[in-house]
Design an enzyme around this catalytic site. Structure first.
Site, PDB file in Angstrom:
ATOM      1  N   TRP A  98     -18.913  16.007  13.416  1.00 17.91           N
ATOM      2  CA  TRP A  98     -17.885  15.224  12.706  1.00 17.91           C
ATOM      3  C   TRP A  98     -18.074  16.282  11.495  1.00 17.91           C
ATOM      4  CZ3 TRP A  98     -17.274   9.120  12.731  1.00 17.91           C
ATOM      5  CH2 TRP A  98     -16.243   9.522  14.166  1.00 17.91           C
TER       6      TRP A  98
ATOM      7  N   GLU B 159      -5.902  -3.914   0.752  1.00 13.38           N
ATOM      8  CA  GLU B 159      -6.082  -4.881   1.641  1.00 13.38           C
ATOM      9  C   GLU B 159      -7.179  -6.101   1.844  1.00 13.38           C
ATOM     10  OE1 GLU B 159      -5.311  -1.743   2.466  1.00 13.38           O
ATOM     11  OE2 GLU B 159      -3.991  -1.633   4.525  1.00 13.38           O
TER      12      GLU B 159
ATOM     13  N   LYS C  81     -13.288  17.427  12.428  1.00 14.03           N
ATOM     14  CA  LYS C  81     -13.923  17.556  13.564  1.00 14.03           C
ATOM     15  C   LYS C  81     -13.682  18.333  13.980  1.00 14.03           C
ATOM     16  CE  LYS C  81     -11.779  13.078  14.832  1.00 14.03           C
ATOM     17  NZ  LYS C  81     -10.729  12.325  15.479  1.00 14.03           N
TER      18      LYS C  81
ATOM     19  N   THR D 230       1.304  -1.372  -0.690  1.00  9.53           N
ATOM     20  CA  THR D 230      -0.072  -0.385   0.037  1.00  9.53           C
ATOM     21  C   THR D 230       0.567   1.179  -0.091  1.00  9.53           C
ATOM     22  OG1 THR D 230       0.168  -0.010   2.197  1.00  9.53           O
ATOM     23  CG2 THR D 230      -1.560  -1.343   1.522  1.00  9.53           C
TER      24      THR D 230
END
Lengths: 534, 534
Positions: free
Chosen positions: A432, A319, A427, A174
């Site tokens: 959020w 993944e 934030k 990755t």
């Protein structure tokens, strides 16, 4: 006494031998580095894969050894896919867009014993030669004198070794924007199961009826598994080589009558812009799979309305092999209007069988699938990484689940929607703000080509959003107009307190906007006015 | 050190739990024995399957025990599918169309410990009760007082046991026209792999976008695996109960807006005849999978031209789970005219990955895939039986291949076409005449509804063909007209030396014409004139 079903390991060699036996005359087309077109068949790919397998053994490559590639999507790379895994070695595909020091790092970390490369990357190879620890014994350019000469003395018959399907088959690092690259190791079992999954009519739906062109590179998560699945279903495969710009893709799509495309949004924006500029329409394409980053609704609409092409919005990660979810409509959605349907297509979609997903809050409590609560997305399944290659247990793998780093919702119909990356969520005042939803709202504004939202430090609210915008060519849009456009689309306290125009956004090695770079670029930014929560 | 992909066994319980988690509100509709409609969701199927799993354990059913069903396609049967296999016991589906002595034989052979049955089969159950060896401890009618009461005391939470994916999951006896029925034992692994395969866009293409109605019975090769695949992809499932006649099917198809059908040709002829008689058109169906026996070209044309429905011609056997091949066109076939396309669709099709096929001659030599040579078809793969349940090694399983008993060709594009059953091929003067091709030519004759060709003993030629014909309703066709129709379609020495009209053909338990019965019926037949080879 019990005559159960036959025992047969799920091996990658069985994919190419299946193609050789039952799809032998189906074409595999590829564009070479010099722009010329190479035509062959699945049978020829199989024959040359067997010759390469023999050559690899001659060079002393052993089961478990890593063999690297730095190459475009082309037929030689395809042969290497099957030959390296087929003999039980591990195909290590390297992303040439990595920074040179990262590239050297992963060659050393993987201890690659051989490296096959397209000549476009000769300079990178020099870096590896001079700076790596020297595990690579063979550097083979994908040319007549290099690669083809290696195959030359070998017979085209070969009995692929049979081994446990849980043997490692390929390795992809990755290109993490933070820290060192992490290697994901796939197995023969995971690869074959994933191929079956992506062929599903509710997933990418790859079949022998398709002419498939994966724009997603073979150096990036095995081109989403398309080369394996194409061999499995016997579809004509078109490999674009280095020509990923709009004009090159359009020419190839029309010439080879491509029906099915796969790639990341930025590639499609470039293609669509080119088509608009020349007033052309895709005449053979039936579906486009969009993944890698979220498909903006404008992209979905452009394909559907301007070209009559169905968009499959899919989600996955290195993944997860990568397929995790795909968004297709259910029969009950037929009754919805176009706007409501688009809202569903813009979600990342429903899990494909094999992938289990859940949402957890900051304390690890499992959340309901009500389509409202956002939580950390975790996944598990037979083609999800259990850890990283040669790494101690990693914090993202806990209790048999892989923490994706995404923030998402899952609705009662099973559609997952990513609202942010954990590290990109803004934030503000203890609440959020979804950077992705802000960007989507921004990109829906006429005159806006691209938009990226980042949270910047603010003394009172912790963070406040900045929207960074690339104007559409020739558009005379103003920050006031963009702000006015956003007002009805997002909660008032989400409204960005700054809007800045840039020439282009920083794009990473896998086509994603590098938010980290933007945050660095605008560090210390002074907001004009602030509309915090409450 | 090696972080490979996660370990997760392929278990049938994971299918129903996946459906419960991600397709929870998707509907499962079924018609009860009394004709009423039952509506529930995948989540409810899962909840009741867990309750049944608990009830089975309470009754003392153990891992490996066989639990039988004699039931229609309905929701309770579906719950039994998941519960029995889910606890590690073996689901034994019994075909109620078997002769009673065969039915008693297989209950005894399987040593079933419980039997769940629809009340339509009460008389058969009496036969089993009185004539079998008495291994069955529990007879449970699928009613409120019987089956539902069994579930009543149980909790709907249950942790499915985890075990090796190579554990036996289900058992289906072939209703062989000769000899005793032979049991085919499937595993969890074979079932899940098969489900992934049939969901493929190039196979049956089952997806969440479909409303799927399997007319093929759940007592016959697990309804071709459709119940498992529907849970996997989260499609709405419609189960027709006992109403398999044209009017009942049409009503259900329209009411539930079915998009995808699966079944044998005879069912479709009945449906199409009904639709013609009332002047109706299927308004929601997009595709029909035809298998079990060869799809006549007239059937394919009728669906396509009269209803705009795409036909997927598929082939398989009880021993192959069943999917072996499916016929879809390749991109290159788009350039062919309708007639040439139909000829390809009428073939049994290309192998789905997982299935390997070959042709051998009488001496076991492997033949080329040239589309011309006919040979004995052999298959192998992870969902092909390696033998029969509780039987010594059987002659049809040799060297890792299963001899299908079919005679076939395979063309260079991989399309397999069955030209005959080994035992039905007409051997005349040392050459083979394909009974299937004769039938196909016969059925293409206006006025012919059905046709069956059998070889009858002949002193000079060994065998000569007889064509047995069922006239279309109201048709005034003559044997001379049929003969004249055949002349341009088949080699001269293939022309049947007798043509006989009958009211109906003898049909076996799985909807196939019983050639054996026809040969008995016409034993000693005197041919009018004979045109042997040469």
């Amino acid at each position: 006494m019990y005559g159960l079903t036959m025992e047969q390991p799920l091996l990658i060699s069985s994919l190419i031998e299946f193609a050789a036996r039952f799809h032998r005359d189906v074409e595999v087309i590829s564009r070479n580095v010099d722009g010329s077109i190479h035509r062959c068949t699945w049978n020829e790919v199989a024959r040359r894969s067997r010759r390469l397998a023999r050559a690899l053994l001659r060079l002393g490559v052993k089961e478990g050894d890593r063999v690297a590639t730095i190459a475009w999507n082309n037929y030689r790379h395809l042969e290497i896919y099957f030959a390296v895994s087929g003999i039980g070695a591990v195909l290590h595909t390297i992303n040439p867009r990595l920074a040179p020091d990262q590239l050297v790092y992963i060659v050393d970390h993987a201890e690659d014993v051989a490296l096959f490369y397209d000549t476009s990357f000769a300079k990178l190879i020099d870096v590896v030669r001079t700076q790596s620890r020297g595990t690579v014994r063979e550097y083979v350019p994908l040319t007549g004198e290099g690669y083809d000469a290696l195959l030359e003395p070998e017979s085209e018959t070969f009995d692929w070794p049979q081994f446990d399907e849980r043997t490692a088959s390929s390795l992809c690092y990755t290109s993490g924007t933070e820290g060192e690259p992490k290697g994901v190791l796939y197995s023969h079992r995971s690869t074959v199961l994933h191929s079956l999954a992506i062929g599903g009519a509710g997933a990418l739906g790859i079949s022998g009826a398709d002419v498939t062109l994966p724009v997603v590179p073979m150096f990036h998560v095995n081109a989403w598994g398309v080369p394996y699945a194409a061999a499995m279903v016997g579809g004509k495969l078109v490999l674009p080589g280095p020509g990923l710009d709009g004009p090159s893709l359009y020419e190839l799509i029309e010439a080879e009558r491509v029906t099915s495309l796969m790639g990341v949004p930025i590639v499609w924006f470039n293609l669509l812009n080119h088509l608009r500029s020349i007033g052309a329409r895709l005449s053979t394409v039936q579906k486009v799979t969009v993944g890698g980053s979220a498909a903006p609704p404008t992209l979905i609409e452009a394909f559907e309305h301007e070209h009559g092409v169905r968009v499959i919005h899919a989600w996955g990660m290195t993944e997860t092999s990568p397929l995790g979810t795909a968004s297709i409509l259910l029969p009950k959605h037929a009754a919805l209007d176009a706007h409501a349907q688009l809202a569903i297509k813009a979600k990342q979609g429903r899990a494909v069988f094999g992938i289990d997903m859940r949402l957890v809050d900051d304390d690890g409590r499992v959340l309901d699938h009500d389509g409202k609560q956002t939580g950390h997305l975790q996944v598990r399944g037979p083609w999800v990484a259990s850890g990283y290659f040669r790494r101690p247990q990693h914090e993202s793998h806990v209790d048999g689940w892989f923490a994706t780093g995404d923030i998402a919702t899952i609705d009662p119909d099973g559609y997952m929607q990513i609202t942010d990356r954990s590290k990109d969520v803004i934030k503000s005042g203890g609440e959020w703000i979804s950077s992705i939803e802000l960007e989507r709202a921004g990109m829906a504004c006429p005159g806006v080509a691209q938009a990226a939202a980042v949270g910047l430090a603010h003394p009172r609210w912790g963070e406040r959003p900045l929207l960074v915008v690339v104007k559409a060519p020739g558009a005379a849009i103003t920050t006031d107009a963009i702000r006015a456009h956003l007002v009805p689309l997002v909660p008032k306290w989400w409204l960005p307190d700054g809007i800045e125009f840039v020439e282009s956004l920083p794009i990473g090695a896998t086509g994603k906007v590098l938010k980290r770079k933007l945050r660095e670029q605008f560090a210390g930014y002074t907001f004009a006015s602030v509309s915090g929560p409450g």
